[in-house]
Design a protein around this motif. Structure first.
Motif, short mmCIF file in Angstrom:
data_model
loop_
_atom_site.label_atom_id
_atom_site.label_comp_id
_atom_site.label_asym_id
_atom_site.label_seq_id
_atom_site.Cartn_x
_atom_site.Cartn_y
_atom_site.Cartn_z
N GLN A 158 0.81 -1.22 0.00
CA GLN A 158 0.00 0.00 0.00
C GLN A 158 0.84 1.27 0.00
O GLN A 158 0.37 2.32 -0.42
N GLY A 159 2.05 1.17 0.51
CA GLY A 159 2.84 2.38 0.71
C GLY A 159 2.66 2.90 2.12
O GLY A 159 1.61 2.74 2.73
N ALA B 159 2.40 5.96 3.51
CA ALA B 159 1.39 6.98 3.78
C ALA B 159 -0.02 6.40 3.69
O ALA B 159 -0.88 6.66 4.54
N SER B 160 -0.27 5.61 2.65
CA SER B 160 -1.60 5.04 2.46
C SER B 160 -1.94 4.04 3.57
O SER B 160 -3.06 4.00 4.06
N TYR B 161 -0.94 3.27 3.99
CA TYR B 161 -1.17 2.25 5.02
C TYR B 161 -1.55 2.89 6.35
O TYR B 161 -2.54 2.52 6.98
N GLY C 264 -2.73 5.74 6.80
CA GLY C 264 -3.91 6.57 6.68
C GLY C 264 -5.18 5.88 7.14
O GLY C 264 -6.23 6.51 7.29
N GLN C 265 -5.08 4.57 7.41
CA GLN C 265 -6.22 3.79 7.88
C GLN C 265 -6.09 3.53 9.39
O GLN C 265 -5.04 3.09 9.86
N ASN D 181 -5.08 -0.06 10.68
CA ASN D 181 -3.68 -0.40 10.42
C ASN D 181 -2.76 0.20 11.47
O ASN D 181 -1.83 -0.45 11.95
#
Length: 436
Positions: A346-347, A349-351, A353-354, A357
């Motif tokens: 996911q990367g 930042a994206s990871y 961002g949840q 996680n």
């Protein structure tokens, strides 16, 4: 017919043109909306007809597998960490020593009060109770003091930390020029050579008093950094060990007459430990008295009950606990690998961002810290058991502190893990209300 053709060939007025254009636009709008509605219905019909069934079936299977694995991990951790602890016995054991050692501690507000407390309540802990000396062989198994079936582990240790003096600000009629003041605690200003206004000659002291005036570093005392109410204190200082009431009383009287604890003193620790063979449990106590620059004494007692030998390997229950802890460690490694792979896909930042996680990673980090603390304390305990006769309250203090932090982290982890159950409730419309 000729008339009709003539009428249609007549040019339209401007008003008629506007009306015609408006009609065309309205027809186009209605046609476009009808096309969108038809396409939406067709797409929905396709999903309902076949594609959605297989997708729902796949999601349910994956969801059920993930929930099953997580519940195995959660329940293994819960039973391994909490169900095996006899919290009632620990609480009552701790309360016994709180009542014995802190009955008069609220009266300690000054240095003379502290001396009175030590000479009464602390020395009383060194006195053998009559119930331990009559009919039972327990008192004959060890030369240590016994209190109600509890065996004293090592001496009661008193350790003080002192600060260097600094010049006072002179005030005519109040503070003379060259007078000394004693600031608040600062580890950089710790006094490592005991001094008073009159030089102290250690060679003239009685041999029993010399250790009280000799500074020791944290390696000699086997102490670690400790946080009090007002400051953090290192493990160094000036140490007095009280082994029994017969020698303790005159030693304390002599130190009090010499003002061993004075205006330079910023912290005094009173440490002791007892072992109860009936419960196979230790009580490790620390009574910290912080002496502020104002002269006020603030006392904070801390009592920690702990079971040193956690793996007896004598009953089936011991092997079950080891098995459950093994399952917990396996799942920690499993989820670490899984989350690392997910983060890579996911990367970063994206990871993060949840929300879930982030909570997963926090949960796993705390587990790693717990495992490190468990390994360290287990090896430390093994070393102490091999040399049990030389175990003292100082060594037990460090181990008890780390074990307490392990239990505290376990409590936080337990809360996080039960919170994460809501991560898996997005299976029905009703339960979606609990899912962020």
């Amino acid at each position: 017919m000729q008339s009709a053709m003539t009428d249609s060939s007549k040019p339209m007025t401007s008003k008629q043109k506007i009306r015609e254009m408006a009609k065309e636009r309205e027809l186009q709008r209605i046609e476009t909306q009808a096309n969108l509605t038809s396409a939406s219905k067709e797409e929905g019909g396709k999903n309902d007809a076949g594609g959605n069934d297989s997708e729902d079936e796949f999601d349910i299977k994956g969801w059920f597998k993930e929930v099953t694995l997580y519940m195995i991990w959660l329940l293994s951790f819960t039973f391994a960490m909490f169900a095996t602890r006899d919290s009632i016995q620990m609480f009552e054991f701790t309360q016994l020593w709180k009542n014995l050692a802190t009955a008069n501690i609220e009266n300690v507000v000054s240095i003379p009060d502290w001396w009175s407390y030590v000479e009464s309540d602390v020395v009383a802990l060194l006195q053998q109770s009559t119930i331990d000396t009559d009919d039972f062989a327990l008192s004959k198994l060890t030369e240590s003091n016994n209190r109600f079936g509890n065996i004293q582990v090592g001496p009661i240790r008193i350790r003080q930390l002192r600060v260097k003096s600094v010049p006072c600000r002179a005030l005519d009629g109040l503070v003379p020029q060259g007078a000394e003041c004693f600031p608040d605690w600062d580890s950089d200003e710790e006094e490592t050579t005991y001094s008073k206004s009159v030089a102290l000659n250690l060679t003239t002291l009685d041999s029993s008093l010399v250790p009280a005036y000799s500074w020791k570093d944290n390696e000699e005392t086997e102490e670690i950094l400790y946080g009090g109410k007002f400051n953090w204190y290192p493990g160094s200082g000036y140490v007095v060990d009280l082994t029994n009431s017969t020698t303790a009383q005159p030693l304390l009287k002599d130190l009090q007459d010499r003002n061993w604890v004075d205006l330079k003193t910023r912290a005094v620790f009173v440490d002791f430990a007892f072992y109860n063979p009936n419960l196979d449990m230790f009580i490790v106590a620390r009574i910290l008295s912080e002496i502020l620059a104002s002269g006020t004494v603030a006392t904070t007692p801390v009592f920690r009950s702990m079971i040193l030998v956690r793996y007896n390997l004598e009953t089936m229950g011991d092997f079950i606990i080891i098995g459950l802890e093994g399952i917990v460690v396996f799942f920690v490694l499993f989820y670490l690998a899984e989350e690392s792979l997910e983060m890579f896909k996911q990367g970063f930042a994206s990871y993060f961002g949840q929300f879930w996680n982030t909570l997963d990673i926090l949960n796993l980090i705390l587990f790693v810290v717990m495992i490190v603390l468990r390994v360290r304390t287990t090896f430390s305990i093994s070393t102490m058991i091999e040399d049990i006769e030389n175990v003292n309250s100082a060594r037990l203090q460090s181990t008890a502190f780390l074990m307490t932090q392990e239990f505290n982290i376990a409590g936080v982890n337990g809360l996080i893990m039960w919170m994460k159950v809501f991560k898996y409730v997005k299976i029905t419309t009703r339960l979606e209300h609990f899912h962020p």
